[in-house]
Structure formats: structure tokens, C-alpha cells
Design a protein around this motif. Structure first.
Motif, PDB file in Angstrom:
ATOM      1  N   PHE A   1       8.637   3.663   5.876  1.00  0.00           N
ATOM      2  CA  PHE A   1       7.463   2.629   5.558  1.00  0.00           C
ATOM      3  C   PHE A   1       6.886   2.179   6.801  1.00  0.00           C
ATOM      4  N   ALA A   2       5.959   1.360   6.902  1.00  0.00           N
ATOM      5  CA  ALA A   2       5.571   0.718   8.201  1.00  0.00           C
ATOM      6  C   ALA A   2       5.156  -0.828   7.541  1.00  0.00           C
ATOM      7  N   SER A   3       5.597  -1.832   8.646  1.00  0.00           N
ATOM      8  CA  SER A   3       5.006  -3.081   8.330  1.00  0.00           C
ATOM      9  C   SER A   3       4.204  -3.515   9.537  1.00  0.00           C
ATOM     10  N   GLU A   4       3.116  -3.982   9.177  1.00  0.00           N
ATOM     11  CA  GLU A   4       1.984  -4.318  10.054  1.00  0.00           C
ATOM     12  C   GLU A   4       1.179  -5.696   9.611  1.00  0.00           C
ATOM     13  N   GLY A   5       1.196  -6.625  10.804  1.00  0.00           N
ATOM     14  CA  GLY A   5       0.654  -7.747  10.424  1.00  0.00           C
ATOM     15  C   GLY A   5      -0.863  -7.770  10.507  1.00  0.00           C
ATOM     16  N   LEU A   6      -1.603  -8.313   9.354  1.00  0.00           N
ATOM     17  CA  LEU A   6      -2.894  -8.153   9.098  1.00  0.00           C
ATOM     18  C   LEU A   6      -3.628  -9.481   9.204  1.00  0.00           C
ATOM     19  N   GLY A   7      -3.491 -10.276  10.292  1.00  0.00           N
ATOM     20  CA  GLY A   7      -4.099 -11.703  10.286  1.00  0.00           C
ATOM     21  C   GLY A   7      -2.970 -12.487   9.374  1.00  0.00           C
ATOM     22  N   ALA A   8      -3.659 -13.207   8.594  1.00  0.00           N
ATOM     23  CA  ALA A   8      -2.556 -14.147   7.477  1.00  0.00           C
ATOM     24  C   ALA A   8      -2.034 -13.226   6.303  1.00  0.00           C
ATOM     25  N   ARG A   9      -2.452 -12.134   6.355  1.00  0.00           N
ATOM     26  CA  ARG A   9      -1.661 -11.327   5.333  1.00  0.00           C
ATOM     27  C   ARG A   9      -0.765 -10.269   6.177  1.00  0.00           C
ATOM     28  N   HIS A  10       0.216  -9.695   5.411  1.00  0.00           N
ATOM     29  CA  HIS A  10       1.042  -8.685   6.056  1.00  0.00           C
ATOM     30  C   HIS A  10       1.060  -7.337   5.244  1.00  0.00           C
ATOM     31  N   LEU A  11       0.945  -6.247   5.885  1.00  0.00           N
ATOM     32  CA  LEU A  11       0.648  -5.002   5.140  1.00  0.00           C
ATOM     33  C   LEU A  11       2.102  -4.296   4.988  1.00  0.00           C
ATOM     34  N   LEU A  12       2.718  -3.821   3.851  1.00  0.00           N
ATOM     35  CA  LEU A  12       4.046  -3.159   3.803  1.00  0.00           C
ATOM     36  C   LEU A  12       3.341  -1.665   3.199  1.00  0.00           C
ATOM     37  N   LEU A  13       3.449  -0.535   4.256  1.00  0.00           N
ATOM     38  CA  LEU A  13       2.742   0.819   3.599  1.00  0.00           C
ATOM     39  C   LEU A  13       4.013   1.721   3.455  1.00  0.00           C
ATOM     40  N   LEU A  14       4.095   1.995   2.279  1.00  0.00           N
ATOM     41  CA  LEU A  14       5.178   3.365   1.782  1.00  0.00           C
ATOM     42  C   LEU A  14       4.670   4.572   2.059  1.00  0.00           C
ATOM     43  N   LEU A  15       5.162   5.444   2.705  1.00  0.00           N
ATOM     44  CA  LEU A  15       4.823   6.864   2.912  1.00  0.00           C
ATOM     45  C   LEU A  15       5.647   7.614   1.984  1.00  0.00           C
ATOM     46  N   TYR A  16       5.124   8.508   1.243  1.00  0.00           N
ATOM     47  CA  TYR A  16       5.677   9.816   0.163  1.00  0.00           C
ATOM     48  C   TYR A  16       5.247  10.717   0.959  1.00  0.00           C
ATOM     49  N   VAL A  17       6.229  11.940   0.491  1.00  0.00           N
ATOM     50  CA  VAL A  17       5.838  13.340   0.645  1.00  0.00           C
ATOM     51  C   VAL A  17       5.598  14.049  -0.670  1.00  0.00           C
ATOM     52  N   ALA A  18       4.575  14.789  -0.754  1.00  0.00           N
ATOM     53  CA  ALA A  18       4.500  15.855  -2.031  1.00  0.00           C
ATOM     54  C   ALA A  18       4.127  17.123  -1.468  1.00  0.00           C
ATOM     55  N   ARG A  19       4.734  17.951  -1.987  1.00  0.00           N
ATOM     56  CA  ARG A  19       4.512  19.471  -1.811  1.00  0.00           C
ATOM     57  C   ARG A  19       4.060  20.162  -3.098  1.00  0.00           C
TER      58      ARG A  19
ATOM     59  N   VAL B   1       0.987  -1.168   0.031  1.00  0.00           N
ATOM     60  CA  VAL B   1       0.124   0.107   0.047  1.00  0.00           C
ATOM     61  C   VAL B   1       0.682   1.243   0.082  1.00  0.00           C
ATOM     62  N   VAL B   2       0.544   2.343  -0.750  1.00  0.00           N
ATOM     63  CA  VAL B   2       1.233   3.589  -0.810  1.00  0.00           C
ATOM     64  C   VAL B   2       0.250   4.481  -0.241  1.00  0.00           C
ATOM     65  N   ALA B   3       0.922   5.729   0.455  1.00  0.00           N
ATOM     66  CA  ALA B   3       0.130   6.895   1.001  1.00  0.00           C
ATOM     67  C   ALA B   3       0.920   8.121   0.828  1.00  0.00           C
ATOM     68  N   VAL B   4       0.278   9.166   0.877  1.00  0.00           N
ATOM     69  CA  VAL B   4       1.291  10.385   0.707  1.00  0.00           C
ATOM     70  C   VAL B   4       0.860  11.343   1.873  1.00  0.00           C
TER      71      VAL B   4
END
Length: 151
Positions: free
Chosen positions: A77-95, A11-14
Motif C-alpha cells: 500500500f501507499a499513503s500520500e497526502g492530497l491537500g486536505a484529503r489523504h490517499l490510501l492506495l492498496l495494490l493487489y496482484v492478479a495473474r 483507492v485500489v489498484a492492480v
């Protein structure tokens, strides 16, 4: 020690940062998992899609704004268990972006300083990203606050 997961969810976020050093967060709508929590805008990376292209697509869909992929700067980035799946969240910055953000897939939007995010209910994966964002913006905001001409 390792634990098995059935799949990785990328997952990506900004953190959209305005001229006042505030960051846009959106509130998850009713009926969705974690409804009512405040999060960074973004979404899932589709197969054969780069993280930056996915984020530009998600921002157009969710907020109605255009962001050039080259203006997305990786922050953390953040790494978080979601039951049987695993979330890898990449955070970007935009100005820089084109258009005015509107809550197309969220209950609400708000602009907040990174320190104010600690008072918001956020998904577990977003919480550790606030520290990195605060470190990045703290110096910028302090310099702007002490030099009114920089605002």
C-alpha cells in the motif's frame, strides 16, 4: 506530530502480471488530473464495497476484463497526502483474468517489466509500489529466464 485531513480516499489498484512477467500500466487521459502519467489500473472504493469487489468492478469498467475477487492477492500500500484529503492506495496482484484488456478510460496501455516502470512518469503514490512489485517478480522472472521450459 499529526496533521488534520478532511477525509480518507481509499483507492485500489492492480498489477496484472502476464505469463512473461510483465505488468500492465495505463496512461491517464487528457483532461484528468495527472494526465499523461502511467498508473496501475484501478479506482475508488465506494461506500459499503470491499476493496476486492471495487477492484473487480473497476477492471470491468476500465479494461473490459473479469477478475475473480479470490484471485486478487494483496501486495503493498501507499499513503500520500492530497491537500486536505489523504490517499490510501492498496495494490493487489492478479495473474488470472478473463478477456483482453482494452483502454476504455485511458489513453493507452502497455506491458512493462517492473524495472522499466522507473523510466515512466507515474503518480507519486504509485512510485513506491514499484519496489514491492519488483521484489515479488524479480525472482519469478529470473527463474523463468534461466529455465525456458517454464515460460
Amino acid at each position: 506530530m499529526s496533521s488534520a485531513v478532511s477525509g480518507l480516499l481509499l483507492v485500489v489498484a492492480v498489477a496484472l502480471v502476464d505469463r512473461k512477467g510483465r505488468v500492465l500500466v495505463q496512461q491517464r487521459p487528457p483532461g484528468k488530473p495527472m494526465a499523461g502519467l502511467w498508473e496501475f489500473p484501478g479506482g475508488k472504493v465506494e461506500p459499503a464495497e470491499t476493496p476486492e469487489a471495487a477492484l473487480a468492478r473497476e477492471l470491468a469498467e476500465e479494461l473490459g476484463i473479469q477478475v475473480a475477487t479470490e484471485s486478487l492477492v494483496p501486495l503493498a500500500f501507499a499513503s500520500e497526502g492530497l491537500g486536505a484529503r489523504h490517499l490510501l492506495l492498496l495494490l493487489y496482484v492478479a495473474r488470472n483474468w478473463q478477456g483482453t484488456p482494452e483502454p476504455r478510460h485511458a489513453s493507452a496501455l502497455q506491458w512493462v517489466r517492473p524495472g522499466e516502470m522507473r523510466g515512466l512518469a507515474m503518480p507519486p503514490a504509485d512510485v513506491p509500489l514499484v519496489d514491492a512489485l519488483e521484489q515479488l517478480l524479480d525472482g519469478t522472472n529470473r527463474a523463468r529466464d534461466s529455465n525456458p521450459a517454464a515460460a
